[in-house]
Design a protein around this motif. Structure first.
Motif, PDB file in Angstrom:
ATOM      1  N   ASN A 184      -2.794 -15.173 -23.523  1.00 18.54           N
ATOM      2  CA  ASN A 184      -1.826 -16.136 -24.045  1.00 18.54           C
ATOM      3  C   ASN A 184      -0.580 -16.154 -23.158  1.00 18.54           C
ATOM      4  O   ASN A 184      -0.470 -15.380 -22.205  1.00 18.54           O
ATOM      5  CB  ASN A 184      -1.495 -15.844 -25.517  1.00 18.54           C
ATOM      6  CG  ASN A 184      -0.822 -14.489 -25.706  1.00 18.54           C
ATOM      7  OD1 ASN A 184      -0.015 -14.056 -24.878  1.00 18.54           O
ATOM      8  ND2 ASN A 184      -1.136 -13.824 -26.806  1.00 18.54           N
ATOM      9  N   SER A 185       0.366 -17.036 -23.474  1.00 11.89           N
ATOM     10  CA  SER A 185       1.542 -17.204 -22.620  1.00 11.89           C
ATOM     11  C   SER A 185       2.392 -15.939 -22.563  1.00 11.89           C
ATOM     12  O   SER A 185       2.917 -15.595 -21.490  1.00 11.89           O
ATOM     13  CB  SER A 185       2.377 -18.399 -23.077  1.00 11.89           C
ATOM     14  OG  SER A 185       2.758 -18.274 -24.427  1.00 11.89           O
ATOM     15  N   ALA A 186       2.527 -15.223 -23.666  1.00 12.95           N
ATOM     16  CA  ALA A 186       3.309 -13.983 -23.663  1.00 12.95           C
ATOM     17  C   ALA A 186       2.662 -12.940 -22.753  1.00 12.95           C
ATOM     18  O   ALA A 186       3.351 -12.269 -21.967  1.00 12.95           O
ATOM     19  CB  ALA A 186       3.460 -13.443 -25.077  1.00 12.95           C
ATOM     20  N   GLU A 187       1.344 -12.812 -22.828  1.00 16.36           N
ATOM     21  CA  GLU A 187       0.635 -11.859 -21.966  1.00 16.36           C
ATOM     22  C   GLU A 187       0.756 -12.234 -20.492  1.00 16.36           C
ATOM     23  O   GLU A 187       0.916 -11.363 -19.632  1.00 16.36           O
ATOM     24  CB  GLU A 187      -0.839 -11.783 -22.378  1.00 16.36           C
ATOM     25  CG  GLU A 187      -1.054 -11.162 -23.738  1.00 16.36           C
ATOM     26  CD  GLU A 187      -2.472 -11.369 -24.279  1.00 16.36           C
ATOM     27  OE1 GLU A 187      -2.891 -10.563 -25.125  1.00 16.36           O
ATOM     28  OE2 GLU A 187      -3.157 -12.338 -23.865  1.00 16.36           O
ATOM     29  N   LEU A 188       0.709 -13.526 -20.213  1.00 17.15           N
ATOM     30  CA  LEU A 188       0.867 -13.993 -18.841  1.00 17.15           C
ATOM     31  C   LEU A 188       2.259 -13.649 -18.302  1.00 17.15           C
ATOM     32  O   LEU A 188       2.402 -13.156 -17.181  1.00 17.15           O
ATOM     33  CB  LEU A 188       0.636 -15.505 -18.768  1.00 17.15           C
ATOM     34  CG  LEU A 188       0.864 -16.152 -17.401  1.00 17.15           C
ATOM     35  CD1 LEU A 188      -0.135 -15.625 -16.374  1.00 17.15           C
ATOM     36  CD2 LEU A 188       0.765 -17.661 -17.524  1.00 17.15           C
ATOM     37  N   LEU A 189       3.285 -13.875 -19.117  1.00 14.93           N
ATOM     38  CA  LEU A 189       4.647 -13.559 -18.695  1.00 14.93           C
ATOM     39  C   LEU A 189       4.843 -12.057 -18.497  1.00 14.93           C
ATOM     40  O   LEU A 189       5.487 -11.630 -17.531  1.00 14.93           O
ATOM     41  CB  LEU A 189       5.655 -14.101 -19.702  1.00 14.93           C
ATOM     42  CG  LEU A 189       5.839 -15.617 -19.677  1.00 14.93           C
ATOM     43  CD1 LEU A 189       6.565 -16.106 -20.924  1.00 14.93           C
ATOM     44  CD2 LEU A 189       6.566 -16.040 -18.413  1.00 14.93           C
ATOM     45  N   VAL A 190       4.286 -11.251 -19.375  1.00 12.15           N
ATOM     46  CA  VAL A 190       4.382  -9.798 -19.227  1.00 12.15           C
ATOM     47  C   VAL A 190       3.727  -9.365 -17.914  1.00 12.15           C
ATOM     48  O   VAL A 190       4.281  -8.550 -17.161  1.00 12.15           O
ATOM     49  CB  VAL A 190       3.756  -9.061 -20.437  1.00 12.15           C
ATOM     50  CG1 VAL A 190       3.584  -7.576 -20.161  1.00 12.15           C
ATOM     51  CG2 VAL A 190       4.611  -9.271 -21.683  1.00 12.15           C
ATOM     52  N   GLU A 191       2.574  -9.909 -17.618  1.00  8.32           N
ATOM     53  CA  GLU A 191       1.884  -9.597 -16.359  1.00  8.32           C
ATOM     54  C   GLU A 191       2.739 -10.008 -15.161  1.00  8.32           C
ATOM     55  O   GLU A 191       2.905  -9.250 -14.201  1.00  8.32           O
ATOM     56  CB  GLU A 191       0.531 -10.311 -16.308  1.00  8.32           C
ATOM     57  CG  GLU A 191      -0.183 -10.235 -14.977  1.00  8.32           C
ATOM     58  CD  GLU A 191      -0.642  -8.840 -14.583  1.00  8.32           C
ATOM     59  OE1 GLU A 191      -0.785  -8.602 -13.364  1.00  8.32           O
ATOM     60  OE2 GLU A 191      -0.857  -7.999 -15.466  1.00  8.32           O
ATOM     61  N   ALA A 192       3.288 -11.218 -15.203  1.00  7.02           N
ATOM     62  CA  ALA A 192       4.084 -11.720 -14.081  1.00  7.02           C
ATOM     63  C   ALA A 192       5.351 -10.890 -13.881  1.00  7.02           C
ATOM     64  O   ALA A 192       5.682 -10.523 -12.744  1.00  7.02           O
ATOM     65  CB  ALA A 192       4.428 -13.188 -14.314  1.00  7.02           C
ATOM     66  N   TYR A 193       6.063 -10.579 -14.939  1.00  6.95           N
ATOM     67  CA  TYR A 193       7.279  -9.772 -14.813  1.00  6.95           C
ATOM     68  C   TYR A 193       6.947  -8.342 -14.377  1.00  6.95           C
ATOM     69  O   TYR A 193       7.755  -7.699 -13.703  1.00  6.95           O
ATOM     70  CB  TYR A 193       8.089  -9.790 -16.115  1.00  6.95           C
ATOM     71  CG  TYR A 193       9.020 -10.982 -16.203  1.00  6.95           C
ATOM     72  CD1 TYR A 193      10.368 -10.851 -15.910  1.00  6.95           C
ATOM     73  CD2 TYR A 193       8.555 -12.244 -16.562  1.00  6.95           C
ATOM     74  CE1 TYR A 193      11.232 -11.938 -15.973  1.00  6.95           C
ATOM     75  CE2 TYR A 193       9.398 -13.339 -16.634  1.00  6.95           C
ATOM     76  CZ  TYR A 193      10.736 -13.186 -16.339  1.00  6.95           C
ATOM     77  OH  TYR A 193      11.583 -14.276 -16.394  1.00  6.95           O
ATOM     78  N   GLY A 194       5.767  -7.868 -14.722  1.00  3.65           N
ATOM     79  CA  GLY A 194       5.333  -6.552 -14.248  1.00  3.65           C
ATOM     80  C   GLY A 194       5.199  -6.508 -12.733  1.00  3.65           C
ATOM     81  O   GLY A 194       5.409  -5.463 -12.109  1.00  3.65           O
ATOM     82  N   ARG A 195       4.888  -7.632 -12.142  1.00  4.67           N
ATOM     83  CA  ARG A 195       4.766  -7.690 -10.680  1.00  4.67           C
ATOM     84  C   ARG A 195       6.130  -7.555 -10.001  1.00  4.67           C
ATOM     85  O   ARG A 195       6.208  -7.051  -8.884  1.00  4.67           O
ATOM     86  CB  ARG A 195       4.049  -8.959 -10.262  1.00  4.67           C
ATOM     87  CG  ARG A 195       2.600  -8.883 -10.740  1.00  4.67           C
ATOM     88  CD  ARG A 195       1.803 -10.063 -10.373  1.00  4.67           C
ATOM     89  NE  ARG A 195       0.487  -9.920 -11.010  1.00  4.67           N
ATOM     90  CZ  ARG A 195      -0.620 -10.335 -10.458  1.00  4.67           C
ATOM     91  NH1 ARG A 195      -0.608 -10.900  -9.272  1.00  4.67           N
ATOM     92  NH2 ARG A 195      -1.767 -10.193 -11.093  1.00  4.67           N
ATOM     93  N   ILE A 196       7.174  -8.013 -10.665  1.00  2.00           N
ATOM     94  CA  ILE A 196       8.523  -7.791 -10.134  1.00  2.00           C
ATOM     95  C   ILE A 196       8.773  -6.292 -10.055  1.00  2.00           C
ATOM     96  O   ILE A 196       9.210  -5.779  -9.023  1.00  2.00           O
ATOM     97  CB  ILE A 196       9.603  -8.459 -11.020  1.00  2.00           C
ATOM     98  CG1 ILE A 196       9.415  -9.958 -11.082  1.00  2.00           C
ATOM     99  CG2 ILE A 196      11.004  -8.087 -10.507  1.00  2.00           C
ATOM    100  CD1 ILE A 196      10.241 -10.638 -12.163  1.00  2.00           C
ATOM    101  N   ARG A 197       8.494  -5.593 -11.154  1.00  4.96           N
ATOM    102  CA  ARG A 197       8.706  -4.142 -11.202  1.00  4.96           C
ATOM    103  C   ARG A 197       7.928  -3.437 -10.098  1.00  4.96           C
ATOM    104  O   ARG A 197       8.456  -2.572  -9.398  1.00  4.96           O
ATOM    105  CB  ARG A 197       8.319  -3.585 -12.567  1.00  4.96           C
ATOM    106  CG  ARG A 197       8.583  -2.107 -12.682  1.00  4.96           C
ATOM    107  CD  ARG A 197       8.125  -1.555 -14.044  1.00  4.96           C
ATOM    108  NE  ARG A 197       8.361  -0.132 -14.097  1.00  4.96           N
ATOM    109  CZ  ARG A 197       7.559   0.792 -13.581  1.00  4.96           C
ATOM    110  NH1 ARG A 197       6.428   0.446 -12.973  1.00  4.96           N
ATOM    111  NH2 ARG A 197       7.854   2.068 -13.662  1.00  4.96           N
ATOM    112  N   GLU A 198       6.668  -3.798  -9.926  1.00  2.96           N
ATOM    113  CA  GLU A 198       5.849  -3.176  -8.881  1.00  2.96           C
ATOM    114  C   GLU A 198       6.465  -3.374  -7.498  1.00  2.96           C
ATOM    115  O   GLU A 198       6.540  -2.441  -6.698  1.00  2.96           O
ATOM    116  CB  GLU A 198       4.435  -3.765  -8.886  1.00  2.96           C
ATOM    117  CG  GLU A 198       3.599  -3.393 -10.074  1.00  2.96           C
ATOM    118  CD  GLU A 198       2.296  -4.200 -10.152  1.00  2.96           C
ATOM    119  OE1 GLU A 198       1.947  -4.884  -9.157  1.00  2.96           O
ATOM    120  OE2 GLU A 198       1.645  -4.150 -11.207  1.00  2.96           O
ATOM    121  N   THR A 199       6.900  -4.584  -7.216  1.00  2.49           N
ATOM    122  CA  THR A 199       7.473  -4.896  -5.906  1.00  2.49           C
ATOM    123  C   THR A 199       8.799  -4.180  -5.704  1.00  2.49           C
ATOM    124  O   THR A 199       9.081  -3.685  -4.603  1.00  2.49           O
ATOM    125  CB  THR A 199       7.631  -6.422  -5.734  1.00  2.49           C
ATOM    126  OG1 THR A 199       6.368  -7.046  -5.995  1.00  2.49           O
ATOM    127  CG2 THR A 199       8.082  -6.775  -4.332  1.00  2.49           C
TER     128      THR A 199
END
Length: 169
Positions: free
Chosen positions: A2-17
């Motif tokens: 869902n959209s919330a899960e997609l946003l959590v995944e995307a913002y997690g990529r900021i943290r990784e980088t």
């Protein structure tokens, strides 16, 4: 997904980088500038985290991690606590001096945790809520979240680029 899960995944990529760009660096590398007008890794990560903290707190109707959890005091920067770095001059960028990678990633991780908690609670219809009427058209929560995501990923990528340049010197 869902959209919330997609946003959590995307913002997690900021943290990784952010972690890839910062982990293991000392003060010299964090604060180095490729030229006098360039942004340092320290400034880039501080700024992207401040913007995320500011915008998520505003959307959630809460206080920023920066002030609520004492990060402003720990950083001890010569700016008003409301400062996010938006529009900083080269001289102001130079005033962001960070002595440890752990300080930067600690603040970023605290903001990421707050962001994730907020995003996990979003319902799809929440993304249509207007959060800023000063623009034409007015900015919705979905647009604001996408804007922060885009800006943060760009700055995290810039920090990774600076790290790469410094490692080749």
């Amino acid at each position: 997904m869902n959209s919330a899960e997609l946003l959590v995944e995307a913002y997690g990529r900021i943290r990784e980088t952010v972690h890839e760009a910062v982990d293991g660096l000392g003060a010299e590398e964090l604060n180095a500038r490729l030229d006098p007008g360039a942004n340092s890794i320290a400034w880039l990560v501080w700024h992207l985290t401040r913007v995320q903290d500011d915008h998520i707190a505003d959307a959630a109707g809460g206080e920023q991690v920066w002030t609520a959890d004492g990060w402003a005091d720990r950083f001890g920067l010569p700016f008003d606590p409301a400062e996010t770095g938006y529009g900083h001059s080269a001289a102001e960028v130079g005033k962001v001096r960070i002595e440890s990678a752990e300080l930067l990633t600690g603040y970023h991780d605290a903001v990421h945790e707050r962001t994730t908690a907020y995003l996990e609670g979003l319902r799809p219809q929440s993304l249509n809520r207007v959060v800023d009427e000063s623009w034409s058209p007015p900015v919705t929560l979905g647009v604001r979240l996408a804007s922060v995501l885009s800006d943060d990923l760009q700055h995290a990528g810039q920090a990774a680029f600076v790290r790469g340049c410094l490692s080749r010197r």
